[in-house]
Design an enzyme around this catalytic site. Structure first.
Site, PDB file in Angstrom:
ATOM      1  N   ASP A 214      24.561  63.249  41.383  1.00 35.68           N
ATOM      2  CA  ASP A 214      23.595  64.346  41.304  1.00 35.68           C
ATOM      3  C   ASP A 214      24.380  65.621  40.997  1.00 35.68           C
ATOM      4  OD1 ASP A 214      21.736  66.558  42.096  1.00 35.68           O
ATOM      5  OD2 ASP A 214      20.490  64.900  42.784  1.00 35.68           O
TER       6      ASP A 214
ATOM      7  N   ARG B  46      11.284  67.656  51.946  1.00 37.43           N
ATOM      8  CA  ARG B  46      11.118  66.245  51.589  1.00 37.43           C
ATOM      9  C   ARG B  46      12.435  65.478  51.500  1.00 37.43           C
ATOM     10  NH1 ARG B  46      10.989  69.778  47.807  1.00 37.43           N
ATOM     11  NH2 ARG B  46      12.063  69.518  45.819  1.00 37.43           N
TER      12      ARG B  46
ATOM     13  N   LYS C 237      24.815  68.309  46.705  1.00 35.38           N
ATOM     14  CA  LYS C 237      24.048  67.245  47.353  1.00 35.38           C
ATOM     15  C   LYS C 237      24.875  65.979  47.551  1.00 35.38           C
ATOM     16  CE  LYS C 237      19.383  68.577  45.892  1.00 35.38           C
ATOM     17  NZ  LYS C 237      18.176  68.170  45.142  1.00 35.38           N
TER      18      LYS C 237
ATOM     19  N   ASP D  78      14.553  63.698  37.982  1.00 31.72           N
ATOM     20  CA  ASP D  78      13.244  64.320  37.741  1.00 31.72           C
ATOM     21  C   ASP D  78      13.093  64.865  36.331  1.00 31.72           C
ATOM     22  OD1 ASP D  78      14.951  66.462  37.898  1.00 31.72           O
ATOM     23  OD2 ASP D  78      13.881  67.508  39.512  1.00 31.72           O
TER      24      ASP D  78
ATOM     25  N   CYS E 119       8.581  69.246  40.829  1.00 31.68           N
ATOM     26  CA  CYS E 119       7.935  69.457  42.121  1.00 31.68           C
ATOM     27  C   CYS E 119       7.624  70.923  42.380  1.00 31.68           C
ATOM     28  CB  CYS E 119       8.819  68.910  43.248  1.00 31.68           C
ATOM     29  SG  CYS E 119       9.029  67.124  43.208  1.00 31.68           S
TER      30      CYS E 119
ATOM     31  N   CYS F 247      15.799  49.000  23.799  1.00 32.91           N
ATOM     32  CA  CYS F 247      16.040  47.568  24.039  1.00 32.91           C
ATOM     33  C   CYS F 247      15.750  46.714  22.810  1.00 32.91           C
ATOM     34  CB  CYS F 247      15.243  47.073  25.244  1.00 32.91           C
ATOM     35  SG  CYS F 247      13.442  47.021  25.032  1.00 32.91           S
TER      36      CYS F 247
END
Length: 245
Positions: free
Chosen positions: A57, A68, A81, A121, A178, A237
Site C-alpha cells: 500500500d 473502518r 499503512k 480502490d 469512499c 486473458c
C-alpha cells in the site's frame, strides 16, 4: 505443541486438520491495499497461520480511515499503512513472516504468492494487478465496497471463468471513492473477512471458486452469486495461453 494450542480450534475441523494447517504454514499470500478490505482480511489470514503475508500500500494512515480500517490505532495516524499493519500483524502472530512492500516492489514479487488479494480502490490499480496475475498464472481474489454494497470475485482463468478485464472495460472511469460516496464500516469489514475466507478455501483445497462473483447488499442482507465468463476477446486473458499447466 504451541502450534497445536494456537490453531486447535481449526485443526479440530476435519476439513483442515494437521495437514491443512501445514499447508497454510507453507503458503504465501500477497495483499494489495491495506485499507478497509486489507485491514479486515489480513488479521484473519495471520490468525489462521498463513506462513507469509506480503502487504502492499503506498498510503499513510489518515484520521478518517479509522472509522473502518480497524487494524490501526489513533497513534498510527501519519504512519505508512504497511508499517503500522505489519506491526499489528506481527503482534497477533509472531510465527508468521509479514513483509511490507510498496506496490511496484510487490508486483515484482508476485510470482512468490500462492493467492493474491486486491483491496485497492482505483480501477488503474485493479487492472494492473489483474494483468500481472494473469501473466503469472496466479489466482486473484478481488474485492470492493462502497456505500452499503460489496462484491468479491475469485478470478483464475487457468481454472475456470474470466479475469477482471472480462468484467470491466479497461477504458472505464475510475471507481467511486469512499470519501465521495461514503461507506459504512461493517460493510467493508464483512467483505474483507469474506475475502480472507475465500482465500483460505483456495489454499486448503476446500473449494474451487474460480469464475465466481459474489455481490452483497448490506441494506437487504442479501448475497448473490454470479458466473464470470471468459471473454475470448479480452485484451488481458484473451492474449495468453491459460490452459492448466
Amino acid at each position: 505443541m504451541t502450534d497445536l494450542q494456537r490453531y486447535s480450534r481449526q485443526i479440530v475441523l476435519p476439513e483442515i486438520g494437521i495437514n491443512g494447517q501445514q499447508m497454510l504454514r507453507d503458503s504465501t499470500v500477497m495483499l494489495f491495499g491495506m485499507g478497509g478490505l486489507g485491514s479486515a482480511s489480513a488479521p484473519y489470514l495471520a490468525g489462521a497461520g498463513v506462513g507469509q503475508l506480503l502487504i502492499a500500500d503506498p498510503d499513510r494512515l489518515e484520521l478518517s480511515n479509522l472509522q473502518r480500517q480497524v487494524l490501526y490505532r489513533e497513534a498510527d495516524v501519519g504512519r505508512h499503512k504497511i508499517e503500522a499493519a505489519a506491526a499489528q500483524l506481527r503482534a497477533l502472530n509472531h510465527d508468521i513472516d509479514v513483509v511490507p512492500l510498496q506496490p511496484a516492489a510487490a508486483l515484482a514479487r508476485l510470482h512468490e504468492a500462492d493467492v493474491v488479494l486486491d483491496g485497492t480502490d482505483r480501477f488503474s490499480a485493479r487492472f494492473a494487478i489483474n494483468a500481472a496475475c494473469v501473466a503469472a498464472r496466479k489466482p486473484l481474489v478481488s474485492a470492493a465496497a462502497i456505500r452499503f454494497e460489496g462484491q468479491i470475485a475469485v478470478l483464475d482463468p487457468t481454472r475456470r471463468g474470466g479475469c477482471y478485464a472480462c468484467m470491466y472495460p479497461p477504458q472505464g472511469e475510475d471507481a467511486e471513492r469512499c470519501e465521495d460516496a461514503g461507506i459504512a464500516g461493517p460493510v467493508v469489514g464483512t467483505v474483507g473477512v469474506m475475502q480472507a475466507w475465500l482465500t483460505l478455501r483456495r489454499l486448503l483445497g476446500l473449494a474451487d471458486d474460480a469464475g465466481t462473483l459474489h455481490t452483497w447488499s448490506a441494506e437487504h442482507l442479501q448475497w448473490r452469486r454470479l458466473t464470470v465468463s471468459r471473454d475470448p476477446n479480452c485484451p488481458v486473458c484473451g492474449t495468453h495461453d491459460l490452459d492448466p499447466a
